[in-house]
Structure formats: structure tokens, C-alpha cells
Scaffold this active site. Structure first.
Site, PDB file in Angstrom:
ATOM      1  N   HIS A  51       0.867  -1.169   0.000  1.00  0.00           N
ATOM      2  CA  HIS A  51       0.000   0.000   0.000  1.00  0.00           C
ATOM      3  C   HIS A  51       0.916   1.235   0.000  1.00  0.00           C
ATOM      4  O   HIS A  51       2.018   1.179   0.543  1.00  0.00           O
ATOM      5  CB  HIS A  51      -0.783  -0.067   1.322  1.00  0.00           C
ATOM      6  CG  HIS A  51      -1.921   0.848   1.464  1.00  0.00           C
ATOM      7  ND1 HIS A  51      -1.772   2.149   1.869  1.00  0.00           N
ATOM      8  CD2 HIS A  51      -3.247   0.649   1.294  1.00  0.00           C
ATOM      9  CE1 HIS A  51      -2.963   2.703   1.939  1.00  0.00           C
ATOM     10  NE2 HIS A  51      -3.880   1.819   1.598  1.00  0.00           N
ATOM     11  N   ASP A  63       2.380  -5.406   8.263  1.00  0.00           N
ATOM     12  CA  ASP A  63       1.165  -4.617   8.114  1.00  0.00           C
ATOM     13  C   ASP A  63      -0.023  -5.575   8.107  1.00  0.00           C
ATOM     14  O   ASP A  63      -0.220  -6.314   7.142  1.00  0.00           O
ATOM     15  CB  ASP A  63       1.253  -3.829   6.798  1.00  0.00           C
ATOM     16  CG  ASP A  63      -0.044  -3.116   6.467  1.00  0.00           C
ATOM     17  OD1 ASP A  63      -1.008  -3.234   7.235  1.00  0.00           O
ATOM     18  OD2 ASP A  63      -0.073  -2.452   5.422  1.00  0.00           O
ATOM     19  N   GLN A  70      -4.966  -5.474   6.397  1.00  0.00           N
ATOM     20  CA  GLN A  70      -5.889  -6.180   5.520  1.00  0.00           C
ATOM     21  C   GLN A  70      -6.206  -7.578   6.045  1.00  0.00           C
ATOM     22  O   GLN A  70      -7.224  -8.152   5.695  1.00  0.00           O
ATOM     23  CB  GLN A  70      -5.264  -6.265   4.126  1.00  0.00           C
ATOM     24  CG  GLN A  70      -6.245  -6.391   2.996  1.00  0.00           C
ATOM     25  CD  GLN A  70      -7.334  -5.350   3.014  1.00  0.00           C
ATOM     26  OE1 GLN A  70      -8.499  -5.687   3.176  1.00  0.00           O
ATOM     27  NE2 GLN A  70      -6.987  -4.095   2.876  1.00  0.00           N
ATOM     28  N   LYS A  73     -11.032  -1.445   9.728  1.00  0.00           N
ATOM     29  CA  LYS A  73     -11.146  -2.557   8.788  1.00  0.00           C
ATOM     30  C   LYS A  73     -11.619  -3.825   9.481  1.00  0.00           C
ATOM     31  O   LYS A  73     -11.790  -4.856   8.852  1.00  0.00           O
ATOM     32  CB  LYS A  73      -9.814  -2.790   8.088  1.00  0.00           C
ATOM     33  CG  LYS A  73      -9.497  -1.629   7.146  1.00  0.00           C
ATOM     34  CD  LYS A  73      -8.387  -1.907   6.206  1.00  0.00           C
ATOM     35  CE  LYS A  73      -8.192  -0.688   5.312  1.00  0.00           C
ATOM     36  NZ  LYS A  73      -6.916  -0.695   4.625  1.00  0.00           N
ATOM     37  N   CYS A 105      -4.391   2.350  -3.961  1.00  0.00           N
ATOM     38  CA  CYS A 105      -3.193   2.788  -3.238  1.00  0.00           C
ATOM     39  C   CYS A 105      -2.035   1.830  -3.452  1.00  0.00           C
ATOM     40  O   CYS A 105      -1.219   1.616  -2.558  1.00  0.00           O
ATOM     41  CB  CYS A 105      -3.443   2.937  -1.734  1.00  0.00           C
ATOM     42  SG  CYS A 105      -4.606   4.214  -1.337  1.00  0.00           S
TER      43      CYS A 105
END
Ligand SMILES: *Cc1c(COP(=O)(O)O)cnc(C)c1O
Length: 412
Positions: free
Chosen positions: A129, A206, A209, A232, A370
């Protein structure tokens, strides 16, 4: 309700009733919300927690002796405890509240300014991202460290052989997402982390997601840092966590100066507060942190095994149906992925497809998500991305598929 939905352990009809927004109509059609990779919808429990906070015990935390402040502090710190358990951090003070994933990444990138020297190397993946690329470029500008990129293979997975070659004693930090937001591909983070550790490099994962789909366990994967956003995973916007191993968090200097992060201040010298407060300058998103805890309770009440099993069925169902449309190409169509479908119709701009879907009440994302480097790799302006959650139904997949067929007819 289809047979597939009945066979699994989630009662989707009941679950949908817990999300008031799913009753909405958009452009005269029932809302079909397939933009979960951008943000998830919120269950009533989370909305109620927000209303309850502002209705009954809004106060600033950690400073007041008065009862309201105590109540708010207790609720906020209980939320931190819940998040510690959920992410399986060894210690509560390894959970730092942030405003979200982007903030957490910047906090770490900024902290590494003092730990890097010219010639050191940072490895990131080609699947990142934008929020994952820019802070490292800025860090490299500040320190003259070099940014190296793990390339992507045509199927949307990372080129792990190339990663092996990039690693060296110069590697100080490796940075990858657990799941790519653009393609939904699950990265082999456990082996990525283990290999980096052989060279003494720290790894930041990260989880923005992945957290809504796969139960995170920072100790099992042995991440040094891990970031996520509440919004999210059924929580509110403007709040997230940074997990860091205690030793790393002690090594990093504070990110921002302000109230709450200091022990003692004089004009000659300031001493910093202990973890986690060292990284939590200023009044935090108190309500958001509390509601984040409630969102995690909610997800755990459904059970991540159930969520994963159901979403996998959704993914297989939508993949098969979309593949039957001629001229439709799916990017990152591999086994190891979550319920995100990034696709294009041959010769048709993704934006045009997205606009027609919107007229039919279907919310998908179009564009580069992104993740411009991935789009450049495939030489496309972007994709149509339909991203699913456990509250989506097989009927909604059918609506998507009919709408895509309709869009193809209209635009061909
Ligand atoms: C959404 C997302 C981000 C950014 O999260 P914010 O909540 O906007 O800070 C970073 N990485 C991935 C993989 C994402 O999906």
C-alpha cells in the site's frame, strides 16, 4: 438463503441484522457492500459503545482523580488488555494505541532514523500500500539508507528467491503486508520473518488487511512490530494499534512530544513516560479505543475459524461465477488469498464498470487501490475490486455477477 450458507456455522441472516447500514438502499437498490478492504461496516454493538461513551462517561483519561475520568481510564485500559489478548502480545504495554495503520508505520519509520546509518538497507515488498512505501522513502532520505524491493511474480505472489538474495548483514528492517489490499494475496510472513531474523533484521508486518479475516498472533509469527486499523475490523475510524516487542519499543525514541508521554518536564530536561505512554502523546481517541475493544469482542464471538471458512466459500463461489464471464481477467487468482477479487473486463475501463455497478446499488472500489506499483506491473490503469466480509451473502455475489454482465453488455 443458499445451501452453502446453511451448512456453515455463521447465521448470516442474524448477523446482517446486527449491521444497520446493510438495510440501506442505494440508487433504489438494496445496498450490496463489497468495499470491505477499504473499510468494514460496524455492528450495532460498536455503535452502541460509541454512543454509551459520549452519553455516560466521556472524560479525559489518566489525569483526573474524579470518577468519570477513572471510568473512562478503566474502559480504555481494559480495551488495551483485550487487544493484547486478541493480538497475543506478551505484555499489555507492548500495545500502543495509534490513529491507525499509517500512523503506526510512521511511528516505526521515524524511530528508525536514529537506528540506521548510511548504507544500511530496508526491504519492502512490491505488493505494498502507498502508506507502506512513502514513510520508508522518507526514512531513507533522512539516513541515506537504501530501499530494496521484493519483486512480484505474474501470479501476484512475492518472488521469495529474490528476497533471499536481497537479505544481507546490511538489512536492518523488512516490511511486508500480511495480505495485499489490492489483490488479496496472503504473503508467507512466517518464513519472511524467520529469514530476516537470521540476519538480525527487524520485521514490521502490516496487518491492516488481514486482521478482519485471519486471527492475528504476533508471538506465533515472531513479528517485531505489527500494525492494524480498527476500521477494517468492524471498529471505528481513527484508531489502531502498533504492537512492538518490548525490547524494540524501548530502543525506539518517542515519536511525538506532548502531554501523556512524559514523566517529568523542566526546561532543562524531560524524562519520558514508560511504555506504552511514551508513544501516546496528547489526548488519544478514547472512545475509539474502547469501541475497538468491542469490535474485537464481536469478531471473536463469531469465531475466526467460522469467518475464514465462510469467506473462503464466498471467494470460491464468486471466483467461479466471474470466471465464466468471457473477457474477464482476475489478478492474483491463486489459492492462498482472502475474499478479494481484483478484475477487469477486456477493453473496458474499471471506472466505467464501477459506475454502472454503483447505479445498481453495488459498492466496489475501482482504481489503483493505493498500490500503483502493482498496477504498473500489470500495465493497467487499475482494477475493479470486490472485497467481501462475513456479512456478505451468496445472493449478493449473484447480484454482482449479473451487474458485471450487464455492464459488459452496456460498455462493449
Ligand atoms: C488500509 C490499509 C492501510 C492503511 O490503513 P489506514 O487505516 O488508512 O491507516 C495500510 N496497509 C494495508 C494493507 C491496508 O489495507
Amino acid at each position: 438463503m443458499s445451501a452453502i450458507e446453511k451448512r456453515q456455522n455463521l447465521d448470516i441472516t442474524t448477523i446482517r441484522k446486527q449491521f444497520p447500514i446493510l438495510n440501506r438502499k442505494v440508487n433504489g437498490y438494496p445496498l450490496v457492500y463489497l468495499d470491505n478492504a477499504a473499510t468494514s461496516q460496524k455492528p450495532q454493538m460498536v455503535i452502541d459503545a460509541i454512543v454509551d461513551y459520549y452519553t455516560n462517561y466521556n472524560a479525559n483519561i489518566h489525569r483526573g482523580v474524579h470518577s468519570l475520568s477513572q471510568e473512562a481510564t478503566d474502559a480504555y485500559e481494559q480495551a488495551r488488555k483485550k487487544l493484547q489478548q486478541h493480538f497475543n502480545a506478551a505484555k499489555t504495554h507492548e500495545i500502543i494505541f495509534t490513529s491507525g495503520t499509517t500512523h503506526g508505520i510512521n511511528l516505526v519509520a521515524n524511530g528508525f532514523t536514529t537506528l540506521l546509518k548510511a548504507g544500511d538497507e530496508i526491504i519492502v515488498s512490491a505488493l505494498e500500500h502507498h502508506s507502506n512505501i512513502v514513510p520508508w522513502q522518507m526514512l531513507c532520505e533522512r539516513t541515506n539508507a537504501r530501499l530494496l524491493v521484493i519483486p512480484m511474480l505474474p501470479d501476484g505472489t512475492l518472488d521469495i528467491d529474490a528476497y533471499d538474495k536481497l537479505l544481507s548483514p546490511k538489512t536492518k528492517l523488512v516490511f511486508v503486508n500480511h495480505i495485499s489490499n489490492a489483490l488479496g494475496v496472503i504473503n508467507p510472513i512466517q518464513s519472511i520473518i524467520q529469514k530476516a531474523h537470521e540476519f538480525g533484521a527487524a520485521v514490521l508486518i502490516d496487518g491492516a488487511q488481514s486482521c478482519a479475516h485471519i486471527k492475528p498472533d504476533v508471538q506465533a509469527i515472531d513479528a517485531d512490530f505489527y500494525v492494524a486499523s480498527a476500521h477494517k475490523m468492524c471498529g471505528p475510524t481513527g484508531v489502531g494499534i502498533l504492537y512492538g516487542k518490548e525490547a524494540w519499543l524501548r530502543k525506539l525514541p518517542p515519536y511525538q512530544g506532548g502531554g501523556e508521554m512524559i514523566a517529568e518536564v523542566t526546561f532543562e530536561k524531560t524524562t519520558y513516560a514508560d511504555l506504552p505512554h511514551k508513544f501516546e502523546a496528547g489526548t488519544p481517541n478514547i472512545c475509539g479505543g474502547i469501541a475497538f475493544g468491542v469490535a474485537v469482542d464481536y469478531l471473536n464471538s463469531l469465531g475466526f475459524e467460522n469467518i475464514e471458512a465462510y469467506e473462503t466459500k464466498l471467494l470460491h463461489y464468486v471466483t467461479d461465477k466471474l470466471k465464466s464471464i468471457s473477457g474477464l481477467k482476475i489478478y492474483g487468482d491463486i489459492a492462498e488469498k482472502t475474499a478479494v477479487i481484483s478484475f477487469n473486463l477486456e477493453g473496458i475501463h474499471p471506472y466505467d464498470v464501477g459506475s454502472i455497478l454503483d447505479k445498481l446499488g453495488i459498492a466496489v472500489r475501482t482504481g489503483h487501490h493505493c498500490a500503483q506499483p502493482i498496477m504498473d506491473y500489470f500495465k493497467i490503469p487499475g482494477t475493479v475490486r470486490a472485497s467481501f466480509s462475513f456479512y456478505n451473502t451468496m445472493e449478493e455475489v449473484d447480484s454482482l455477477v449479473s451487474a458485471v454482465i450487464k455492464a459488459k453488455q452496456m460498455l462493449a
